[in-house]
Design a protein around this motif. Structure first.
Motif, short mmCIF file in Angstrom:
data_model
loop_
_atom_site.label_atom_id
_atom_site.label_comp_id
_atom_site.label_asym_id
_atom_site.label_seq_id
_atom_site.Cartn_x
_atom_site.Cartn_y
_atom_site.Cartn_z
N VAL A 298 -4.11 0.53 7.80
CA VAL A 298 -3.38 0.73 6.42
C VAL A 298 -3.58 2.23 6.07
O VAL A 298 -4.50 2.96 6.54
CB VAL A 298 -4.20 -0.13 5.57
CG1 VAL A 298 -4.05 -1.61 6.01
CG2 VAL A 298 -5.60 0.14 5.13
N VAL A 299 -2.64 2.70 5.67
CA VAL A 299 -2.48 3.92 4.93
C VAL A 299 -2.03 3.78 3.49
O VAL A 299 -1.22 2.64 3.18
CB VAL A 299 -1.60 4.68 5.87
CG1 VAL A 299 -2.03 5.13 7.05
CG2 VAL A 299 -0.08 4.21 5.90
N PRO A 300 -1.99 4.71 2.81
CA PRO A 300 -1.67 4.80 1.11
C PRO A 300 -0.11 4.80 1.25
O PRO A 300 0.76 5.55 2.32
CB PRO A 300 -1.97 6.05 0.87
CG PRO A 300 -3.36 6.21 1.58
CD PRO A 300 -3.26 5.90 2.88
N GLU A 301 0.73 3.99 0.66
CA GLU A 301 2.06 3.75 0.86
C GLU A 301 2.83 5.05 0.59
O GLU A 301 3.97 5.23 1.07
CB GLU A 301 2.65 2.78 -0.35
CG GLU A 301 2.17 3.27 -1.86
CD GLU A 301 2.94 1.94 -2.57
OE1 GLU A 301 2.56 2.12 -3.90
OE2 GLU A 301 3.11 1.18 -2.13
N GLU A 302 2.19 6.14 -0.32
CA GLU A 302 2.89 7.36 -0.32
C GLU A 302 3.05 8.26 0.74
O GLU A 302 3.67 9.51 0.94
CB GLU A 302 2.05 8.21 -1.32
CG GLU A 302 0.96 8.37 -1.15
CD GLU A 302 -0.16 7.59 -2.15
OE1 GLU A 302 -1.24 7.72 -2.31
OE2 GLU A 302 0.63 6.26 -2.24
N GLY A 335 3.73 -3.44 8.49
CA GLY A 335 3.45 -4.69 8.71
C GLY A 335 3.46 -5.19 7.11
O GLY A 335 4.40 -5.13 6.38
N LEU A 336 2.40 -5.72 6.85
CA LEU A 336 1.98 -6.30 5.62
C LEU A 336 1.99 -5.28 4.60
O LEU A 336 1.57 -3.91 4.78
CB LEU A 336 0.91 -7.06 5.26
CG LEU A 336 0.60 -8.33 6.45
CD1 LEU A 336 -0.64 -8.82 6.32
CD2 LEU A 336 1.79 -9.25 6.02
N ARG A 337 2.36 -5.30 3.41
CA ARG A 337 2.15 -4.53 1.92
C ARG A 337 1.45 -4.99 1.20
O ARG A 337 1.41 -6.13 0.87
CB ARG A 337 3.56 -4.09 1.78
CG ARG A 337 4.60 -3.23 2.29
CD ARG A 337 5.92 -3.09 1.81
NE ARG A 337 6.89 -2.12 2.73
CZ ARG A 337 6.77 -0.76 2.31
NH1 ARG A 337 5.89 -0.27 1.68
NH2 ARG A 337 7.65 -0.09 3.12
N GLY A 340 -0.18 -0.13 -3.22
CA GLY A 340 -0.86 1.10 -2.87
C GLY A 340 -0.99 1.11 -1.51
O GLY A 340 -1.31 2.44 -0.97
N ARG A 341 -0.99 0.22 -0.51
CA ARG A 341 -1.29 0.27 0.89
C ARG A 341 -0.15 -0.25 1.73
O ARG A 341 0.30 -1.19 1.29
CB ARG A 341 -2.91 -0.37 1.27
CG ARG A 341 -3.78 0.31 0.54
CD ARG A 341 -3.94 1.72 0.85
NE ARG A 341 -5.07 2.46 0.04
CZ ARG A 341 -6.24 2.55 0.30
NH1 ARG A 341 -6.74 1.84 1.39
NH2 ARG A 341 -7.15 3.15 -0.23
N VAL A 342 -0.17 0.20 3.11
CA VAL A 342 0.93 -0.30 4.04
C VAL A 342 0.18 -0.46 5.12
O VAL A 342 -0.58 0.46 5.71
CB VAL A 342 2.01 0.45 4.12
CG1 VAL A 342 3.22 0.03 5.26
CG2 VAL A 342 2.67 0.76 2.73
N GLU A 343 0.50 -1.63 5.93
CA GLU A 343 -0.20 -1.83 7.13
C GLU A 343 0.60 -1.06 8.30
O GLU A 343 1.90 -1.21 8.26
CB GLU A 343 -0.31 -3.34 7.56
CG GLU A 343 -0.89 -3.59 8.96
CD GLU A 343 -0.64 -5.21 9.40
OE1 GLU A 343 -1.33 -5.50 10.33
OE2 GLU A 343 0.08 -5.77 8.76
N ILE A 344 0.04 -0.37 9.31
CA ILE A 344 0.87 0.11 10.32
C ILE A 344 0.57 -0.58 11.51
O ILE A 344 -0.78 -0.78 12.07
CB ILE A 344 0.39 1.53 10.61
CG1 ILE A 344 0.55 2.32 8.97
CG2 ILE A 344 1.13 2.40 11.62
CD1 ILE A 344 1.66 2.25 8.74
N THR A 345 1.67 -1.13 12.32
CA THR A 345 1.23 -2.09 13.41
C THR A 345 1.42 -0.98 14.77
O THR A 345 0.82 -1.45 15.47
CB THR A 345 2.17 -3.06 13.44
OG1 THR A 345 3.84 -2.63 13.52
CG2 THR A 345 2.03 -4.10 12.39
N GLU A 346 2.19 -0.12 14.66
CA GLU A 346 2.62 1.06 15.61
C GLU A 346 2.44 2.33 15.23
O GLU A 346 3.29 2.64 14.18
CB GLU A 346 3.93 0.59 16.50
CG GLU A 346 3.71 -0.71 17.29
CD GLU A 346 5.03 -0.97 17.78
OE1 GLU A 346 5.92 -0.09 17.79
OE2 GLU A 346 5.34 -2.25 18.42
N GLY A 347 2.08 3.30 16.20
CA GLY A 347 2.23 4.57 15.85
C GLY A 347 1.05 5.61 15.35
O GLY A 347 1.04 6.84 15.66
#
Length: 449
Positions: A298-302, A335-337, A340-347
């Motif tokens: 996960v990373v911050p959505e910004e 992926g999931l949101r 404040g956070r977003v899941e990163i599935t690739e990259g």
């Protein structure tokens, strides 16, 4: 009159001077805008907002975290008894005995209320006497027919009379049994509405009986979740009346009909309530869990920069010197949101540094940048730890994702915090919702006498 041509010449000269000033302001060299001396080399000017001294722009960063995420959806619902009934008499009669106390546990088949049955009991005794006579006559006729003293017709008539007597006895016993109100299942009685001596008409309310060992929680979810729903899934239930507690519910049934008004699907879950802490009718907040990801990135959505249908982030790599990093644009799949956070599935990989503020200053791939408070932001996280707590001040202030593991700010650092532990379930007998519980079974409450 002689001064008029002079005014015209002055006006024309002013217009020409204004036009030349406007043209120069639009076409002046970039060096003059950025404040770079005319004799400086092109390498001294960093593109996109570099200072006059040629230092790279400053950006804020965050580290890619590893944490446990739940694919879930929230809804509201109500609790209902697994079995609930209002006891009512089938026939009219006067109450002669009440064999329970309000709020008491009773067993299936236990006599609760007795109506006046003197007349039906007398009819039962009469029917038993008639049955005894009919049985004796039929036995005697069978003996006489074997000796040839009577015809077979008389034997058949006595057999029919015996059957009629048996039917009369069964009818009298059924009539008397309808004056006994018994518990149809194990449960807890409510507050009775009758007393000894009351005359009840058929259908009058006597007392409600509730099976509270297991409670149903009924809730609805939007139709877009129909592909994720299936019986046996778990759901976390929180009750506003009991803050800080959580109960586990097991999805038992899914309504095959989608509500045309709200485009939602009805779902019923089962909660083990042998501790009797929950009551039917309570308001519940339900979080249906469709799946869990133990090590989600996960990373911050910004940090996510959308461009059309594609998503990008700026990942930082080692720069040309110790005080700078190289910004690389990387395409990602999300992926999931969570708030404040977003899941990163690739990259991306765990521990990568991504830019969260200042992306507009990065004009080309590989451009050197300076990290705000790089000493803390680049602090390495021990391998294998999850979640990875960010050390950057910008990351520490980010809102935590709504997942099975959240973070709570404590000064300058973020410490992992798990949600409230589920309520401890009672162990009296087998679990009514087929949820494994630890501990040895104990004797349940004693039935009311």
């Amino acid at each position: 009159m002689a001064s008029r041509p002079l005014y015209i010449v002055i006006a024309v000269a002013g217009i020409a001077a204004a036009s030349a000033g406007a043209w120069w302001s639009q076409h002046r060299p970039a060096r003059a805008i950025e404040g770079i001396p005319p004799g400086a080399s092109p390498a001294a000017a960093s593109v996109g907002g570099a200072s006059a001294a040629g230092r790279p722009p400053v950006v804020e960063v965050a580290r890619v975290e590893v944490m446990r995420l739940s694919d879930d959806a929230q809804a509201v619902g109500s609790l209902r008894s697994r079995q609930s009934v209002m006891l009512r008499p089938e026939v009219s009669g006067r109450v002669t005995r009440i064999n329970f106390r309000d709020g008491e546990r009773v067993r299936r088949g236990q006599l609760l209320v007795q109506l006046d049955d003197q007349l039906p009991q007398a009819q039962v005794q009469q029917s038993r006497a008639e049955l005894s006579i009919a049985r004796a006559n039929h036995k005697r006729n069978q003996d006489l027919a074997g000796q040839g003293f009577i015809s077979q017709r008389q034997v058949d008539e006595s057999a029919a009379n015996l059957q009629v007597a048996e039917a009369k006895l069964a009818l009298a016993e059924a009539t008397a049994a309808r004056l006994k109100i018994v518990a149809p299942f194990d449960g807890i009685t409510g507050i009775r509405n009758v007393s000894v001596g009351d005359y009840l008409k058929d259908g009058a309310d006597i007392v409600n009986l509730e099976d509270l060992d297991a409670l149903f929680v009924d809730f609805r979810l939007p139709e877009r979740f129909q592909g994720k729903l299936k019986p046996g899934q778990s759901a976390a239930v929180q009750i506003d009346a009991l803050p800080g507690r959580r109960w586990n519910a097991v999805v038992q049934a899914i309504d095959p009909l989608v509500d045309a008004n709200g485009r939602s699907i009805g779902i019923r879950g089962c909660i083990d309530n042998r501790q009797l802490q929950l009551r039917p009718g309570m308001f519940a907040r339900v979080t249906a869990v469709f799946g869990e990801r133990e090590r989600a990135l996960v990373v911050p959505e910004e940090a996510v920069v959308p461009q059309g249908n594609r998503q990008f982030v700026y990942r930082l790599a080692d720069g040309p010197d110790q005080d700078s990093k190289a910004a690389q644009r990387v395409e990602i799949k999300i992926g999931l949101r969570r708030p404040g956070r977003v899941e990163i599935t690739e990259g991306l990989r765990a521990g990568d540094l991504v830019v969260t503020a200042g992306q507009q200053r990065i004009q080309r791939d590989g451009m050197p940048v300076r990290v705000m408070d790089v000493g803390r932001a680049a602090t390495a996280q021990p391998a294998g730890s999850a979640p990875v707590a960010p050390a950057d001040p910008a990351v520490a202030g980010a809102s935590a994702p709504r997942s099975a593991v959240t973070t709570e700010a404590n000064g300058d650092s973020a410490a992992p915090r798990r949600p409230a532990a589920p309520a401890r379930e009672a162990v009296a007998g087998p679990n009514p919702c087929s949820v494994a519980t630890a501990g040895a079974p104990t004797a349940g409450p004693r039935a009311a006498r």
